[in-house]
Design a protein around this motif. Sequence first.
Motif, PDB file in Angstrom:
ATOM      1  N   HIS A 128      18.109  32.351 -20.817  1.00  0.00           N
ATOM      2  CA  HIS A 128      18.493  33.695 -20.401  1.00  0.00           C
ATOM      3  C   HIS A 128      20.008  33.849 -20.390  1.00  0.00           C
ATOM      4  O   HIS A 128      20.679  33.345 -19.494  1.00  0.00           O
ATOM      5  N   THR A 130      23.529  35.347 -19.824  1.00  0.00           N
ATOM      6  CA  THR A 130      24.143  36.309 -18.899  1.00  0.00           C
ATOM      7  C   THR A 130      25.595  36.591 -19.252  1.00  0.00           C
ATOM      8  O   THR A 130      26.195  37.532 -18.761  1.00  0.00           O
ATOM      9  N   GLY A 131      26.179  35.771 -20.090  1.00  0.00           N
ATOM     10  CA  GLY A 131      27.569  36.004 -20.451  1.00  0.00           C
ATOM     11  C   GLY A 131      27.993  35.149 -21.623  1.00  0.00           C
ATOM     12  O   GLY A 131      27.192  34.365 -22.145  1.00  0.00           O
ATOM     13  N   ARG A 133      31.740  33.439 -23.788  1.00  0.00           N
ATOM     14  CA  ARG A 133      33.171  33.222 -23.783  1.00  0.00           C
ATOM     15  C   ARG A 133      33.599  32.865 -25.194  1.00  0.00           C
ATOM     16  O   ARG A 133      32.989  32.006 -25.831  1.00  0.00           O
TER      17      ARG A 133
ATOM     18  N   TYR B  80      33.934  21.354 -19.962  1.00  0.00           N
ATOM     19  CA  TYR B  80      33.631  22.533 -19.169  1.00  0.00           C
ATOM     20  C   TYR B  80      34.165  22.393 -17.761  1.00  0.00           C
ATOM     21  O   TYR B  80      33.894  23.205 -16.902  1.00  0.00           O
ATOM     22  N   HIS B  95      26.708  27.070 -32.140  1.00  0.00           N
ATOM     23  CA  HIS B  95      27.320  27.420 -30.866  1.00  0.00           C
ATOM     24  C   HIS B  95      26.607  26.683 -29.746  1.00  0.00           C
ATOM     25  O   HIS B  95      25.640  25.965 -29.971  1.00  0.00           O
ATOM     26  N   ALA B  97      25.043  26.940 -25.626  1.00  0.00           N
ATOM     27  CA  ALA B  97      24.638  27.747 -24.475  1.00  0.00           C
ATOM     28  C   ALA B  97      24.598  26.795 -23.293  1.00  0.00           C
ATOM     29  O   ALA B  97      23.953  25.750 -23.357  1.00  0.00           O
ATOM     30  N   ARG B  98      25.309  27.140 -22.245  1.00  0.00           N
ATOM     31  CA  ARG B  98      25.393  26.252 -21.089  1.00  0.00           C
ATOM     32  C   ARG B  98      24.682  26.863 -19.898  1.00  0.00           C
ATOM     33  O   ARG B  98      24.917  28.014 -19.538  1.00  0.00           O
ATOM     34  N   CYS B  99      23.801  26.081 -19.275  1.00  0.00           N
ATOM     35  CA  CYS B  99      23.062  26.563 -18.105  1.00  0.00           C
ATOM     36  C   CYS B  99      23.959  26.484 -16.878  1.00  0.00           C
ATOM     37  O   CYS B  99      24.501  25.425 -16.558  1.00  0.00           O
ATOM     38  N   PHE B 106      22.807  23.558 -24.604  1.00  0.00           N
ATOM     39  CA  PHE B 106      21.824  23.701 -25.669  1.00  0.00           C
ATOM     40  C   PHE B 106      22.492  24.211 -26.934  1.00  0.00           C
ATOM     41  O   PHE B 106      23.449  24.986 -26.879  1.00  0.00           O
ATOM     42  N   ASP B 107      21.958  23.781 -28.063  1.00  0.00           N
ATOM     43  CA  ASP B 107      22.514  24.240 -29.325  1.00  0.00           C
ATOM     44  C   ASP B 107      21.967  25.624 -29.660  1.00  0.00           C
ATOM     45  O   ASP B 107      20.808  25.925 -29.393  1.00  0.00           O
ATOM     46  N   VAL B 108      22.818  26.437 -30.231  1.00  0.00           N
ATOM     47  CA  VAL B 108      22.397  27.754 -30.679  1.00  0.00           C
ATOM     48  C   VAL B 108      22.774  27.881 -32.145  1.00  0.00           C
ATOM     49  O   VAL B 108      23.954  27.806 -32.497  1.00  0.00           O
ATOM     50  N   LEU B 134      32.571  29.733 -29.567  1.00  0.00           N
ATOM     51  CA  LEU B 134      31.816  30.693 -28.769  1.00  0.00           C
ATOM     52  C   LEU B 134      30.829  29.951 -27.877  1.00  0.00           C
ATOM     53  O   LEU B 134      30.111  29.074 -28.326  1.00  0.00           O
ATOM     54  N   GLU B 135      30.827  30.316 -26.625  1.00  0.00           N
ATOM     55  CA  GLU B 135      29.929  29.660 -25.678  1.00  0.00           C
ATOM     56  C   GLU B 135      29.138  30.714 -24.917  1.00  0.00           C
ATOM     57  O   GLU B 135      29.709  31.645 -24.357  1.00  0.00           O
ATOM     58  N   LEU B 136      27.817  30.547 -24.911  1.00  0.00           N
ATOM     59  CA  LEU B 136      26.985  31.463 -24.140  1.00  0.00           C
ATOM     60  C   LEU B 136      26.730  30.815 -22.792  1.00  0.00           C
ATOM     61  O   LEU B 136      26.622  29.598 -22.686  1.00  0.00           O
ATOM     62  N   THR B 137      26.630  31.619 -21.765  1.00  0.00           N
ATOM     63  CA  THR B 137      26.297  31.077 -20.452  1.00  0.00           C
ATOM     64  C   THR B 137      25.073  31.811 -19.918  1.00  0.00           C
ATOM     65  O   THR B 137      24.822  32.957 -20.280  1.00  0.00           O
ATOM     66  N   GLY B 138      24.326  31.151 -19.081  1.00  0.00           N
ATOM     67  CA  GLY B 138      23.134  31.768 -18.525  1.00  0.00           C
ATOM     68  C   GLY B 138      22.240  30.729 -17.881  1.00  0.00           C
ATOM     69  O   GLY B 138      22.737  29.774 -17.284  1.00  0.00           O
ATOM     70  N   TYR B 139      20.935  30.923 -17.998  1.00  0.00           N
ATOM     71  CA  TYR B 139      20.011  30.009 -17.346  1.00  0.00           C
ATOM     72  C   TYR B 139      18.957  29.519 -18.319  1.00  0.00           C
ATOM     73  O   TYR B 139      18.355  30.317 -19.038  1.00  0.00           O
ATOM     74  N   CYS B 140      18.733  28.217 -18.309  1.00  0.00           N
ATOM     75  CA  CYS B 140      17.781  27.636 -19.242  1.00  0.00           C
ATOM     76  C   CYS B 140      16.352  27.855 -18.749  1.00  0.00           C
ATOM     77  O   CYS B 140      16.125  28.351 -17.651  1.00  0.00           O
TER      78      CYS B 140
END
Lengths: 151, 151
Positions: A128, A130-131, A133, B80, B95, B97-99, B106-108, B134-140
């Motif tokens: 999911h 949420t943001g 960077r 991080y 890219h 994605a970091r929980c 996780f790889d994107v 580019l780094e996505l943030t959110g919840y796994c």
Amino acid sequence: MPQSHRPPEAVLREALEANGQRFTEQRAAVYRFLSSTDKHPTADEVFLAVRSQVPVISLATVYKSLETLVGCGLAMKLNYGDGSARYDGRTDPHHHARCLECSRIFDVAGDLPSDEISELKEGTEGFHVTGYRLELTGYCTRCQPVEPAEA
Amino acid sequence: MPQSHRPPEAVLREALEANGQRFTEQRAAVYRFLSSTDKHPTADEVFLAVRSQVPVISLATVYKSLETLVGCGLAMKLNYGDGSARYDGRTDPHHHARCLECSRIFDVAGDLPSDEISELKEGTEGFHVTGYRLELTGYCTRCQPVEPAEA
DNA sequence: ATCCTTGCAAAGCATTTGCAGTCAC
DNA sequence: GTGACTGCAAATGCTTTGCAAGGAT
């Protein structure tokens, strides 16, 4: 959105109260300095700068104050692993460009179209988002790799 | 379709020679492990994993080996700020994605359209952009905020 | 044989923490 | 007055380093 033309103390006090924390001269000094520069200083640089304006403040308090500001949404912590973390007092959407030579960080205005992000989100399978960077890397005006000669 | 269908030892040996460094069993073990996982392990995790496959290896050597791999372009270091650095053995464009809850990465798959980047480049005034991250943030999946309780 | 690498332990840094005094509310 | 905040210094945790022994070419 434009609440930045209010005195920084007022902005800070409000944000602190919203988070159940107290207004102190040290936190005010840290916030005043951070919101007045675009240099993305390290905790130590904040300490040195603030020290000349406030009678007494310790490095530990600077660290604590910076964390408090981040917690209140008034600052952002930037980590690049090459030494100390840096802090950014700007809260409007913007990106950063980091010079691979001198490590300085520059602000880059702009925002990524949300559909680009949405597209990437589809590849995250249950994650999911949420943001995000975005960080640009390269060489700043002073460090152009045109001439290998150094001063 | 990277060149990963060749045995990792061959890839490593070639990269090391290109950089004037020697092939060792420790470096091979580190690279073998790193290129076989998508877990983005910390230096300590690499150490623990590799230890069970190689008679003797020290944590210091793992750090040195990881830096060597990064220097040869066979790995990437991810910082991080929340604890240890993590290492990524993938070299193809992707890219992360970091929980925000468990800190796992996780790889994107995917790539940002170059015109989006070009557009941002225009706002950099003399800064010579050579890359971006580019780094996505959110919840796994495991950390979905089921109850959006807020204060 | 040469000199790069390793392993060990100590050192180095940035950041955090415990605690008593102090201050904001 | 009460509990949060500060300053100090010690502690913590990740990473690096110095050096002698070992190994790759």
